[in-house]
Design an enzyme around this catalytic site. Structure first.
Site, short mmCIF file in Angstrom:
data_model
loop_
_atom_site.label_atom_id
_atom_site.label_comp_id
_atom_site.label_asym_id
_atom_site.label_seq_id
_atom_site.Cartn_x
_atom_site.Cartn_y
_atom_site.Cartn_z
N GLN A 79 3.65 5.66 4.68
CA GLN A 79 2.97 4.54 3.74
C GLN A 79 3.93 2.68 4.62
OE1 GLN A 79 0.63 3.00 3.37
NE2 GLN A 79 -1.14 5.08 3.90
N SER A 80 5.79 3.39 5.05
CA SER A 80 6.30 2.57 5.35
C SER A 80 5.86 1.12 5.89
CB SER A 80 7.26 3.35 6.27
OG SER A 80 7.48 2.25 7.02
N ASN A 81 6.09 0.03 5.16
CA ASN A 81 5.68 -1.26 5.42
C ASN A 81 6.42 -1.24 6.82
OD1 ASN A 81 4.44 -1.84 3.10
ND2 ASN A 81 5.97 -1.61 1.87
#
Ligand SMILES: *Cc1c(COP(=O)(O)O)cnc(C)c1O
Length: 337
Positions: A79-81
């Site tokens: 879920q890396s921004n």
């Protein structure tokens, strides 16, 4: 000839919506004693492009395109921004994007992962163990593969936190100094969540030149204080060297507030979810459970303990992350009661 960082202008693309607002949290600040809390709204650097990574990527992607790269490889959690921002910006700039993600591909895409897919990024997922042990090798191997097919790939490290990414928050500190002058405040403390160190490194260096009465604190969301002090020092040393800067990076004062990691990266205790809900209710400001929720919770705890003094002003840099909220929706079940 070496140049003072204030007068160095490395290649930059204009990708973020700047300047972002600086807003006071009137009700929350008044609810308990302590300095007034202001928020630098870097969650508003864009819509789906929101958050802190855009400021760093303005420099990382300028460097990649200047070097003639047509492909960008980067990495992060599922879920890396940072990966989401990179995927969307690559689509905007007409570059290929390849994401190397830690964890198992979800059967139903959600949050940042869904946006990665929409942006057309190529995604390769690796089990956490393999990712941790072999990340550099994996990235290198993909870059070589692209080279074999006549493409040139730039590898952007985790969070775009490196010698180049430092510029993003170095200049954000300058922007914040102008915001503070307009608001008539001289904050003595500035806080941000720290995850790969680049935001903290840039802010700390920038504060030295533009906000000299302020201490920058990184609230770590993984690892520990020493890891971040080392990482920030390494990024700053690399920055000075890569751009031949006339400065003493050893004179900047990086500081870490440790103790708010909770169960681990991207895992939060119930008080973090309660804090997110309270801030949304009282101020209409939405935090995320991976970064800003933990950092802001830490700010409130340390403010109550008196770490920032009794009065004056403090600034929280809201670094974004809203899409990380939705995959953790189950933790907000208490709102139904
Ligand atoms: C990446 C990120 C951070 C941490 O910034 P670093 O420069 O990686 O330390 C903080 N908040 C959000 C929402 C992020 O996505």
């Amino acid at each position: 000839m070496s140049v003072n960082p204030q007068f160095c202008h490395p290649p930059r693309l204009q990708l973020a919506q700047l300047p972002t607002p600086l807003q006071p949290l009137e009700r929350l600040s008044a609810a308990s004693p302590g300095p007034k809390i202001w928020v630098k709204r870097d969650d508003l650097t864009g819509s789906v492009l929101s958050g802190n990574k855009i400021r760093k990527l303005e420099y990382s992607l300028a460097r990649a395109t200047q070097q003639g790269c047509d492909t960008v490889i980067t990495c992060g959690g599922l879920q890396s921004n940072h990966c989401r921002a990179t995927a969307l910006l690559c689509a905007q700039l007409g570059l290929r994007c390849h994401l190397v993600l830690r964890g198992e591909a979800p059967s139903l895409a959600d949050g940042n992962y869904l946006l990665d897919q929409l942006a057309g990024a190529k995604i390769s997922c690796f089990p956490a163990k393999q990712y941790q042990a072999k990340l550099d090798e994996i990235l290198q191997r993909f870059a070589e593969l692209y080279a074999k097919h006549g493409r040139k790939a730039a590898i952007i490290p985790t969070g775009a936190s490196d010698a180049t990414g430092v510029w993003g928050y170095f200049n954000a500190a300058k922007e914040l100094a102008a915001d503070c002058r307009r608001a008539g405040i001289q904050p003595r403390h500035i806080l941000c969540a720290t995850g790969s160190g680049g935001t903290q490194a840039g802010l700390t260096a920038g504060a030295f030149y533009f906000l000299d009465l302020a201490q920058v604190w990184g609230v770590n969301v993984c690892d520990d204080a020493q890891w971040f002090l080392d990482k920030v020092a390494a990024d700053l040393a690399g920055w000075q060297q890569r751009y031949d800067l006339d400065c003493n990076v050893g004179a900047y004062r990086p500081k870490v507030i440790d103790g708010y990691v909770g169960p681990g990266y991207a895992k939060a205790d119930p008080e973090i979810f309660a804090c997110i809900a309270e801030l949304a209710r009282t101020e209409g400001l939405v935090l995320d459970p991976v970064y800003t929720g933990k950092a802001f919770y830490g700010l409130l705890q340390e403010r109550a303990k008196g770490r920032f003094g009794d009065d004056g002003d403090i600034v929280f840099v809201h670094t974004g992350g809203v899409f990380g909220l939705f995959p953790q929706r189950a933790e907000f079940a208490f709102l139904n009661q």
